[in-house]
Design an enzyme around this catalytic site. Structure first.
Site, mmCIF file in Angstrom:
data_model
loop_
_atom_site.group_PDB
_atom_site.id
_atom_site.type_symbol
_atom_site.label_atom_id
_atom_site.label_comp_id
_atom_site.label_asym_id
_atom_site.label_seq_id
_atom_site.Cartn_x
_atom_site.Cartn_y
_atom_site.Cartn_z
ATOM 1 N N CYS A 16 110.841 43.448 15.215
ATOM 2 C CA CYS A 16 112.202 43.594 15.745
ATOM 3 C C CYS A 16 112.239 44.914 16.501
ATOM 4 O O CYS A 16 112.101 45.987 15.894
ATOM 5 C CB CYS A 16 113.213 43.575 14.598
ATOM 6 S SG CYS A 16 114.897 43.794 15.177
ATOM 7 N N CYS A 33 118.384 42.176 21.967
ATOM 8 C CA CYS A 33 117.146 41.879 21.242
ATOM 9 C C CYS A 33 116.048 42.701 21.912
ATOM 10 O O CYS A 33 115.719 42.464 23.086
ATOM 11 C CB CYS A 33 116.845 40.387 21.318
ATOM 12 S SG CYS A 33 115.241 39.940 20.647
HETATM 13 N N1 LIG Z 1 115.057 36.992 15.586
HETATM 14 C C1 LIG Z 1 113.772 37.556 15.855
HETATM 15 C C2 LIG Z 1 113.533 38.858 15.172
HETATM 16 C C3 LIG Z 1 114.500 39.961 15.567
HETATM 17 C C4 LIG Z 1 114.328 40.475 16.996
HETATM 18 C C5 LIG Z 1 115.202 41.682 17.220
HETATM 19 N N2 LIG Z 1 116.594 41.434 17.329
HETATM 20 C C6 LIG Z 1 114.679 42.624 18.283
HETATM 21 O O1 LIG Z 1 115.418 43.571 18.595
HETATM 22 O O2 LIG Z 1 113.541 42.506 18.723
HETATM 23 C C7 LIG Z 1 112.662 36.576 15.431
HETATM 24 O O3 LIG Z 1 112.880 35.736 14.562
HETATM 25 O O4 LIG Z 1 111.561 36.678 15.995
#
Ligand SMILES: N[C@@H](CCC[C@H](N)C(=O)O)C(=O)O
Length: 266
Positions: A77, A208
Site C-alpha cells: 500500500c 491509491c
Molecule cells: N487495495 C489494494 C491495497 C491498498 C493500496 C493502497 N490504497 C495504496 O495506496 O497503494 C490491494 O488490494 O492491492
C-alpha cells in the site's frame, strides 16, 4: 486496543501499534474497525509490528501488516507505507531520515523529515501487458501493472469525475486470479494526469499510492529518461518520479486522531 487514525491524500487508515505482535487481528475485526458507520471508518488497517515478531525475514526493524477494509490481506500500500512511516517518526519509534520498511512485497525505503511530505521508493513498476475492465456496460482497455500488488490502468478521454464507480468494475478472473485494483486516468497536461480508482478489497477510495505509480508507468510509455508525473486524485495530489530503474512516490501523510477502542465493542 489503541489506535491512531491517519490518511495520505484522503486514503485513510486505522493504525494499530502492535510492536510485539500480540494482537489477534482477524478479518472480521478489520472489517469492523473500517466500517464507516458502526466502526472507526477507514479504507484499510496498518498494523505496526516489529519484523522480528512476525514470520517475515527482512532487514528492517518494522513490518507493515496492511489489510483492506473487507479484511483481506494485500501485498503493498503506497499511501499506507507513507502514513506508517509518519506514525513511526511521530511516535519516536524511528528517526526522521531514510530507512526501510518491510512489506509483503519486499523492502520499501521511505524518506521523511520531522514533518511534511513522505517519499517512498516503490521499486520498478512491472508492465505486464493488456487487460480489460467493464463499467456500466462499457468496456475499457488498460495496461496490467504490478506495483507489488495488481493493477489495471485504463486511459480514458472523458473527465474521470463523469465515471460511475458506484459498483465494482468487472474483469476476467482468469486474467486477474487474485483480483485487481482498477484505475481510470486522463491526461490533463504535460506529465499531468487525473485518476480515480476502485480498489480490490476497499471499493472506490480517494487515492491509491500504488495505483498512482501504475498510472504514471502506463502514461509514461514511450517517454524516455527520467520523468516526473503529477497525479491528481479526488483526495489531493501526489508526485511520481520514474527513472527506468525505480519509481518514487511523494505526497502528504497526516495523522488526525488517536484513541482506544472499547473492550466490549471489538
Ligand atoms: N487495495 C489494494 C491495497 C491498498 C493500496 C493502497 N490504497 C495504496 O495506496 O497503494 C490491494 O488490494 O492491492
Amino acid at each position: 486496543m489503541r489506535f491512531v487514525k491517519g490518511h495520505g491524500t484522503e486514503n485513510d487508515f486505522v493504525i494499530l501499534p502492535d510492536p510485539d505482535g500480540v494482537l489477534d487481528l482477524t478479518p472480521e475485526a478489520v472489517a469492523r474497525l473500517c466500517d464507516r458507520r458502526a466502526g472507526i471508518g477507514a479504507d484499510g488497517v496498518l498494523r505496526v509490528v516489529r519484523t522480528k515478531a512476525t514470520d517475515h525475514e527482512a532487514d528492517a526493524e518494522w513490518f507493515m501488516d496492511y489489510r483492506n477494509a473487507d479484511g483481506s490481506v494485500a501485498e503493498m500500500c503506497g499511501n499506507g507505507v507513507r502514513v506508517f512511516a509518519r506514525y513511526l517518526v511521530d511516535a519516536g519509534l524511528a528517526p526522521p531520515g531514510e530507512w526501510d520498511v518491510a512489506t509483503r512485497a519486499g523492502l520499501r525505503r521511505v524518506k521523511l523529515g520531522a514533518s511534511g511530505d513522505v517519499s517512498v521508493d516503490m521499486g520498478l513498476p512491472e508492465l505486464l501487458g493488456y487487460g480489460e475492465a467493464s463499467l456500466a456496460g462499457t468496456t475499457f482497455q488498460g495496461r496490467r501493472v504490478s506495483v507489488g500488488n495488481p493493477h489495471l490502468a485504463c486511459r480514458v478521454d472523458e473527465p474521470v469525475a463523469a465515471l460511475d464507480l458506484s459498483r465494482a468494475p468487472g474483469f476476467d478472473p482468469a486474467v486477474f486470479p487474485d483480483g485487481v485494483n482498477v484505475e481510470f486516468f486522463r491526461a490533463v497536461g504535460e506529465r499531468h494526469v487525473e485518476m480515480r480508482v476502485f480498489e480490490r478489497g476497499s471499493g472506490e477510495t480517494r487515492s491509491c499510492g500504488t495505483g498512482t505509480v501504475a498510472v504514471a508507468a502506463a502514461a509514461a510509455l514511450g517517454t524516455p529518461g527520467t520523468s516526473e508525473w503529477t497525479v491528481d486524485v479526488p483526495g489531493g495530489r501526489v508526485t511520481v518520479t520514474l527513472d527506468g530503474e525505480t519509481a518514487f512516490l511523494r505526497g502528504p501523510a497526516v495523522l488526525v486522531a488517536e484513541g482506544e477502542t472499547r473492550p466490549d465493542w471489538i
